[in-house]
Motif scaffolding. Structure first.
Motif, PDB file in Angstrom:
ATOM      1  N   GLN A 167      24.868  -4.134  32.035  1.00 44.09           N
ATOM      2  CA  GLN A 167      24.274  -2.814  31.881  1.00 44.09           C
ATOM      3  C   GLN A 167      24.841  -1.896  32.960  1.00 44.09           C
ATOM      4  OE1 GLN A 167      22.469  -2.333  29.117  1.00 44.09           O
ATOM      5  NE2 GLN A 167      22.905  -4.496  28.731  1.00 44.09           N
ATOM      6  N   THR A 168      24.397  -0.648  32.990  1.00 49.41           N
ATOM      7  CA  THR A 168      24.946   0.296  33.978  1.00 49.41           C
ATOM      8  C   THR A 168      23.841   1.124  34.624  1.00 49.41           C
ATOM      9  OG1 THR A 168      25.292   1.917  32.204  1.00 49.41           O
ATOM     10  CG2 THR A 168      27.203   0.628  32.859  1.00 49.41           C
TER      11      THR A 168
ATOM     12  N   SER B 205      23.073   4.843  35.646  1.00 43.87           N
ATOM     13  CA  SER B 205      23.610   6.093  35.101  1.00 43.87           C
ATOM     14  C   SER B 205      24.270   6.948  36.183  1.00 43.87           C
ATOM     15  CB  SER B 205      22.494   6.897  34.436  1.00 43.87           C
ATOM     16  OG  SER B 205      21.761   6.096  33.550  1.00 43.87           O
TER      17      SER B 205
ATOM     18  N   GLY C 280      14.276   1.615  29.213  1.00 36.02           N
ATOM     19  CA  GLY C 280      15.516   1.150  29.836  1.00 36.02           C
ATOM     20  C   GLY C 280      15.473   1.326  31.348  1.00 36.02           C
TER      21      GLY C 280
ATOM     22  N   GLY D 147      16.651  -0.652  33.693  1.00 34.56           N
ATOM     23  CA  GLY D 147      17.897  -1.025  34.377  1.00 34.56           C
ATOM     24  C   GLY D 147      17.609  -1.443  35.804  1.00 34.56           C
ATOM     25  N   CYS D 148      18.300  -0.820  36.750  1.00 38.86           N
ATOM     26  CA  CYS D 148      18.088  -1.166  38.164  1.00 38.86           C
ATOM     27  C   CYS D 148      16.916  -0.418  38.764  1.00 38.86           C
ATOM     28  CB  CYS D 148      19.355  -0.875  38.949  1.00 38.86           C
ATOM     29  SG  CYS D 148      19.723   0.876  39.018  1.00 38.86           S
TER      30      CYS D 148
ATOM     31  N   GLU E  17      11.684  -2.344  29.817  1.00 29.81           N
ATOM     32  CA  GLU E  17      13.056  -2.873  29.865  1.00 29.81           C
ATOM     33  C   GLU E  17      13.096  -4.157  29.044  1.00 29.81           C
ATOM     34  OE1 GLU E  17      16.282  -2.185  31.251  1.00 29.81           O
ATOM     35  OE2 GLU E  17      16.624  -4.060  30.164  1.00 29.81           O
ATOM     36  N   ILE E  18      14.171  -4.303  28.267  1.00 27.70           N
ATOM     37  CA  ILE E  18      14.227  -5.433  27.334  1.00 27.70           C
ATOM     38  C   ILE E  18      14.789  -6.713  27.977  1.00 27.70           C
ATOM     39  CG2 ILE E  18      16.515  -5.031  26.301  1.00 27.70           C
ATOM     40  CD1 ILE E  18      14.986  -5.321  23.522  1.00 27.70           C
ATOM     41  N   ILE E  19      15.529  -6.593  29.071  1.00 23.43           N
ATOM     42  CA  ILE E  19      16.130  -7.782  29.714  1.00 23.43           C
ATOM     43  C   ILE E  19      15.232  -8.235  30.872  1.00 23.43           C
ATOM     44  CG2 ILE E  19      18.143  -8.684  30.953  1.00 23.43           C
ATOM     45  CD1 ILE E  19      19.859  -6.645  29.452  1.00 23.43           C
TER      46      ILE E  19
ATOM     47  N   LEU F 257      16.371  -8.055  34.556  1.00 24.19           N
ATOM     48  CA  LEU F 257      16.397  -6.696  35.132  1.00 24.19           C
ATOM     49  C   LEU F 257      14.990  -6.217  35.486  1.00 24.19           C
ATOM     50  CD1 LEU F 257      19.099  -4.920  32.916  1.00 24.19           C
ATOM     51  CD2 LEU F 257      19.332  -5.737  35.269  1.00 24.19           C
TER      52      LEU F 257
ATOM     53  N   ASP G 289      10.393  -4.299  24.077  1.00 18.80           N
ATOM     54  CA  ASP G 289      11.343  -3.566  23.253  1.00 18.80           C
ATOM     55  C   ASP G 289      10.919  -2.101  23.210  1.00 18.80           C
ATOM     56  OD1 ASP G 289      12.853  -2.395  21.303  1.00 18.80           O
ATOM     57  OD2 ASP G 289      12.713  -4.092  19.922  1.00 18.80           O
ATOM     58  N   GLY G 290      11.776  -1.260  23.781  1.00 16.88           N
ATOM     59  CA  GLY G 290      11.461   0.156  23.908  1.00 16.88           C
ATOM     60  C   GLY G 290      11.245   0.877  22.591  1.00 16.88           C
TER      61      GLY G 290
ATOM     62  N   ALA H 130      16.883   5.846  28.236  1.00 14.76           N
ATOM     63  CA  ALA H 130      18.138   5.650  28.979  1.00 14.76           C
ATOM     64  C   ALA H 130      19.084   4.675  28.281  1.00 14.76           C
ATOM     65  CB  ALA H 130      17.825   5.154  30.391  1.00 14.76           C
TER      66      ALA H 130
ATOM     67  N   THR I  82      19.240  -1.894  22.205  1.00 17.13           N
ATOM     68  CA  THR I  82      19.396  -3.132  21.419  1.00 17.13           C
ATOM     69  C   THR I  82      18.135  -3.456  20.634  1.00 17.13           C
ATOM     70  OG1 THR I  82      18.746  -4.339  23.386  1.00 17.13           O
ATOM     71  CG2 THR I  82      21.090  -4.153  22.965  1.00 17.13           C
TER      72      THR I  82
HETATM   73  N1  SAH Z   1      18.555   4.546  34.157  1.00 15.74           N
HETATM   74  C1  SAH Z   1      18.975   3.168  34.224  1.00 15.74           C
HETATM   75  C2  SAH Z   1      19.974   2.941  33.123  1.00 15.74           C
HETATM   76  C3  SAH Z   1      19.983   1.565  32.649  1.00 15.74           C
HETATM   77  S1  SAH Z   1      21.099   1.268  31.320  1.00 15.74           S
HETATM   78  C4  SAH Z   1      19.566   2.945  35.590  1.00 15.74           C
HETATM   79  O1  SAH Z   1      19.860   3.941  36.244  1.00 15.74           O
HETATM   80  O2  SAH Z   1      19.739   1.809  36.014  1.00 15.74           O
HETATM   81  C5  SAH Z   1      19.993   1.136  29.974  1.00 15.74           C
HETATM   82  C6  SAH Z   1      18.992   0.043  30.031  1.00 15.74           C
HETATM   83  O3  SAH Z   1      18.313   0.029  28.775  1.00 15.74           O
HETATM   84  C7  SAH Z   1      19.568  -1.359  30.219  1.00 15.74           C
HETATM   85  O4  SAH Z   1      18.985  -1.961  31.330  1.00 15.74           O
HETATM   86  C8  SAH Z   1      19.189  -2.081  28.920  1.00 15.74           C
HETATM   87  O5  SAH Z   1      18.895  -3.452  29.110  1.00 15.74           O
HETATM   88  C9  SAH Z   1      17.969  -1.302  28.471  1.00 15.74           C
HETATM   89  N2  SAH Z   1      17.663  -1.406  27.038  1.00 15.74           N
HETATM   90  C10 SAH Z   1      18.512  -1.484  25.990  1.00 15.74           C
HETATM   91  N3  SAH Z   1      17.837  -1.576  24.827  1.00 15.74           N
HETATM   92  C11 SAH Z   1      16.506  -1.544  25.146  1.00 15.74           C
HETATM   93  C12 SAH Z   1      15.305  -1.611  24.380  1.00 15.74           C
HETATM   94  N4  SAH Z   1      15.316  -1.733  23.057  1.00 15.74           N
HETATM   95  N5  SAH Z   1      14.140  -1.553  25.059  1.00 15.74           N
HETATM   96  C13 SAH Z   1      14.094  -1.437  26.412  1.00 15.74           C
HETATM   97  N6  SAH Z   1      15.196  -1.384  27.180  1.00 15.74           N
HETATM   98  C14 SAH Z   1      16.397  -1.433  26.554  1.00 15.74           C
END
Ligand code: SAH
Length: 220
Positions: free
Chosen positions: A62-63, A65, A89, A91-92, A110-112, A115, A137-138, A154, A216
């Motif tokens: 992942q990234t 932003s 999302g 992320g970090c 967050e889905i992972i 993270l 799941d978002g 995000a 996802t």
């Molecule tokens: N603003 C964050 C960006 C993270 S990237 C940052 O600055 O770190 C986007 C994130 O969305 C990833 O961590 C990814 O795992 C998450 N993501 C993707 N699909 C998702 C879903 N269906 N539900 C929740 N999170 C999801």
């Protein structure tokens, strides 16, 4: 590894050259972008590029932003100290921290799970008490705490998830990247009044082209 004052200098430059220079002038947003230490959210090997003008890899493919995009999305939400925000999302957790500085409460999904765990530890260390994280799941949002004054997505779905619209309060604002490998960043404003068919009015504005990781799984 640099000294704290060097990072502060880099943050000031980041705000001036990447954010103000691109037309963001909201003093609260600029102050928060100067304050939150992005280098604490990146992997050790990226410490020296933590304030550069781009996204960076985090764990799990992942990234984090780009700073400008974080500032832009935050600015578009027009948060106040009483705002309740939903983020999809985590992320970090960098964007989450920025939102938490300006709003009353931030609910972030967050889905992972890896993270969620690392963001939770990091944000607790940084003493954020108004951030609530969950693995999920978002596409479903986080119904228990709805309605939200603002929703920030995000990760990029191909269509605006209906449940997120439902969980936005009338008069609320959502920013969301929608599309395929490149997306349109949309600002969606939900009308205060429902019409006679009780269909909620939505005003959608295209802001810029962006590249987010895909959202996802999902319902559709
Ligand atoms: N603003 C964050 C960006 C993270 S990237 C940052 O600055 O770190 C986007 C994130 O969305 C990833 O961590 C990814 O795992 C998450 N993501 C993707 N699909 C998702 C879903 N269906 N539900 C929740 N999170 C999801």
């Amino acid at each position: 590894m640099l000294f704290a004052k060097n990072y502060m200098t880099l943050r000031r430059k980041m705000v001036q050259n990447q954010i103000e220079a691109r037309g963001i002038h909201n003093p609260q947003v600029l102050a928060i972008m100067r304050k939150v230490e992005r280098h604490l959210f990146v992997k050790p090997q990226y410490l020296n590029v933590a304030y550069q003008d781009g996204a960076l890899p985090i764990d799990c493919d992942q990234t984090i932003s780009q700073p400008y995009i974080v500032a832009l999305m935050t600015d578009l939400l027009e948060l106040t100290p009483t705002s309740k925000v939903l983020e999809i999302g985590t992320g970090c957790g960098y964007q989450t921290a920025i939102l938490a500085e300006l709003a009353r409460d931030v609910y972030s999904v967050e889905i992972i799970s890896g993270l969620v765990k690392s963001a939770k530890a990091r944000l607790e260390t940084l003493n954020y008490r108004n951030i609530h994280l969950k693995k999920g799941d978002g596409y479903y949002g986080w119904r228990e705490h709805a309605p939200y004054d603002a929703v920030l997505v995000a990760a990029a779905p191909t269509d605006v998830p209906e449940r997120l619209i439902q969980q936005l309060r009338p008069g609320g604002r959502m920013v969301i990247p929608v599309g395929g490998s490149e997306q349109n960043l949309l600002l969606i404003q939900k009308g205060l009044q429902t019409d006679e068919n009780s269909i909620q009015s939505l005003e959608t504005t295209e802001i810029i082209r962006v590249r987010f990781v895909p959202m996802t799984s999902g319902l559709n």
